[in-house]
Design a protein around this motif. Structure first.
Motif, short mmCIF file in Angstrom:
data_model
loop_
_atom_site.label_atom_id
_atom_site.label_comp_id
_atom_site.label_asym_id
_atom_site.label_seq_id
_atom_site.Cartn_x
_atom_site.Cartn_y
_atom_site.Cartn_z
N LEU A 1 -73.58 47.11 -0.16
CA LEU A 1 -73.80 46.13 0.90
C LEU A 1 -72.49 45.57 1.44
O LEU A 1 -72.33 45.37 2.65
CB LEU A 1 -74.68 44.99 0.38
CG LEU A 1 -76.17 45.32 0.23
CD1 LEU A 1 -76.90 44.17 -0.46
CD2 LEU A 1 -76.78 45.60 1.59
N ILE A 2 -71.55 45.32 0.55
CA ILE A 2 -70.24 44.83 0.98
C ILE A 2 -69.54 45.88 1.84
O ILE A 2 -68.94 45.57 2.88
CB ILE A 2 -69.38 44.42 -0.23
CG1 ILE A 2 -69.98 43.17 -0.90
CG2 ILE A 2 -67.93 44.18 0.16
CD1 ILE A 2 -69.35 42.83 -2.23
N TYR A 3 -69.64 47.14 1.42
CA TYR A 3 -69.03 48.24 2.18
C TYR A 3 -69.65 48.33 3.57
O TYR A 3 -68.93 48.44 4.57
CB TYR A 3 -69.24 49.54 1.41
CG TYR A 3 -68.85 50.78 2.16
CD1 TYR A 3 -67.52 51.13 2.32
CD2 TYR A 3 -69.82 51.61 2.71
CE1 TYR A 3 -67.16 52.28 3.02
CE2 TYR A 3 -69.47 52.76 3.41
CZ TYR A 3 -68.15 53.09 3.55
OH TYR A 3 -67.80 54.22 4.24
N ARG A 4 -70.97 48.26 3.67
CA ARG A 4 -71.63 48.34 4.99
C ARG A 4 -71.30 47.13 5.85
O ARG A 4 -71.08 47.26 7.06
CB ARG A 4 -73.14 48.44 4.83
CG ARG A 4 -73.61 49.74 4.31
CD ARG A 4 -73.45 50.82 5.34
NE ARG A 4 -73.95 52.05 4.79
CZ ARG A 4 -73.44 53.23 5.02
NH1 ARG A 4 -72.43 53.36 5.83
NH2 ARG A 4 -73.94 54.30 4.46
N ALA A 5 -71.25 45.95 5.25
CA ALA A 5 -70.91 44.75 6.02
C ALA A 5 -69.49 44.84 6.55
O ALA A 5 -69.22 44.48 7.70
CB ALA A 5 -71.09 43.51 5.15
N ALA A 6 -68.57 45.35 5.74
CA ALA A 6 -67.19 45.51 6.19
C ALA A 6 -67.11 46.56 7.29
O ALA A 6 -66.38 46.40 8.27
CB ALA A 6 -66.29 45.91 5.01
N GLN A 7 -67.89 47.61 7.14
CA GLN A 7 -67.87 48.67 8.15
C GLN A 7 -68.44 48.18 9.47
O GLN A 7 -68.01 48.62 10.53
CB GLN A 7 -68.68 49.86 7.63
CG GLN A 7 -68.50 51.12 8.43
CD GLN A 7 -69.24 52.29 7.82
OE1 GLN A 7 -69.95 52.15 6.84
NE2 GLN A 7 -69.08 53.44 8.42
N MET A 8 -69.38 47.27 9.44
CA MET A 8 -69.99 46.77 10.67
C MET A 8 -69.22 45.59 11.29
O MET A 8 -69.46 45.25 12.44
CB MET A 8 -71.43 46.33 10.40
CG MET A 8 -72.37 47.46 10.07
SD MET A 8 -72.67 48.54 11.45
CE MET A 8 -73.65 47.48 12.47
N SER A 9 -68.30 44.97 10.54
CA SER A 9 -67.67 43.78 11.08
C SER A 9 -66.15 43.85 11.21
O SER A 9 -65.58 43.10 11.99
CB SER A 9 -68.04 42.56 10.22
OG SER A 9 -67.60 42.76 8.89
N ILE A 10 -65.48 44.72 10.48
CA ILE A 10 -64.02 44.81 10.54
C ILE A 10 -63.64 46.03 11.37
O ILE A 10 -63.90 47.16 10.97
CB ILE A 10 -63.42 44.90 9.12
CG1 ILE A 10 -63.84 43.70 8.29
CG2 ILE A 10 -61.91 45.02 9.20
CD1 ILE A 10 -63.44 43.79 6.84
N PRO A 11 -63.04 45.82 12.53
CA PRO A 11 -62.75 46.94 13.44
C PRO A 11 -61.85 48.02 12.84
O PRO A 11 -62.13 49.21 12.98
CB PRO A 11 -62.07 46.27 14.63
CG PRO A 11 -62.50 44.85 14.59
CD PRO A 11 -62.70 44.53 13.14
N SER A 12 -60.79 47.63 12.18
CA SER A 12 -59.87 48.64 11.64
C SER A 12 -60.51 49.45 10.52
O SER A 12 -60.27 50.65 10.39
CB SER A 12 -58.59 47.97 11.14
OG SER A 12 -58.90 47.03 10.12
#
Length: 112
Positions: A32-43
């Motif tokens: 879940l943390i990985y998906r949230a980072a993928q959806m919110s952090i552009p780089s």
């Protein structure tokens, strides 16, 4: 009848089962943390999309794109599920469209 040995087996069995569930919970939280980072952090989303395109040799096309993280996520799902030639056509169209919009924006700002 003595069921003490059966009780001892159940104790160890449920202890192992409890550790398995804790392990699965930990892995799920990391996902879940990985998906949230993928959806919110552009780089981060751009880097993940870059890794999806590396096997097919289209990783240089990522540097020409300027999209939102959700767009990179969607393109990553697409890159996993379509052939490389199809993904190359999609990327070329996105680059062309993105380049056309930049030129249009430059013309509007020059005329003002």
């Amino acid at each position: 009848l003595c069921i003490l040995s059966n009780n001892l087996f159940n104790q160890y069995f449920f202890l192992i089962l409890w550790f398995w569930w804790v392990f699965l919970l930990f892995i799920s939280i990391l996902g879940l943390i990985y998906r949230a980072a993928q959806m919110s952090i552009p780089s981060f989303s751009k880097a993940v999309f870059h890794t999806y395109l590396t096997p097919s040799g289209m990783d240089d096309a990522v540097s020409k794109l300027a999209l939102r993280p959700a767009d990179y996520f969607l393109l990553g799902r697409l890159a996993i599920n379509v052939k490389g030639s199809t993904m190359e056509e999609v990327l070329n169209e996105l680059i062309y469209t993105n380049h056309s919009k930049e030129e249009e924006t430059n013309l509007v700002s020059i005329s003002n």
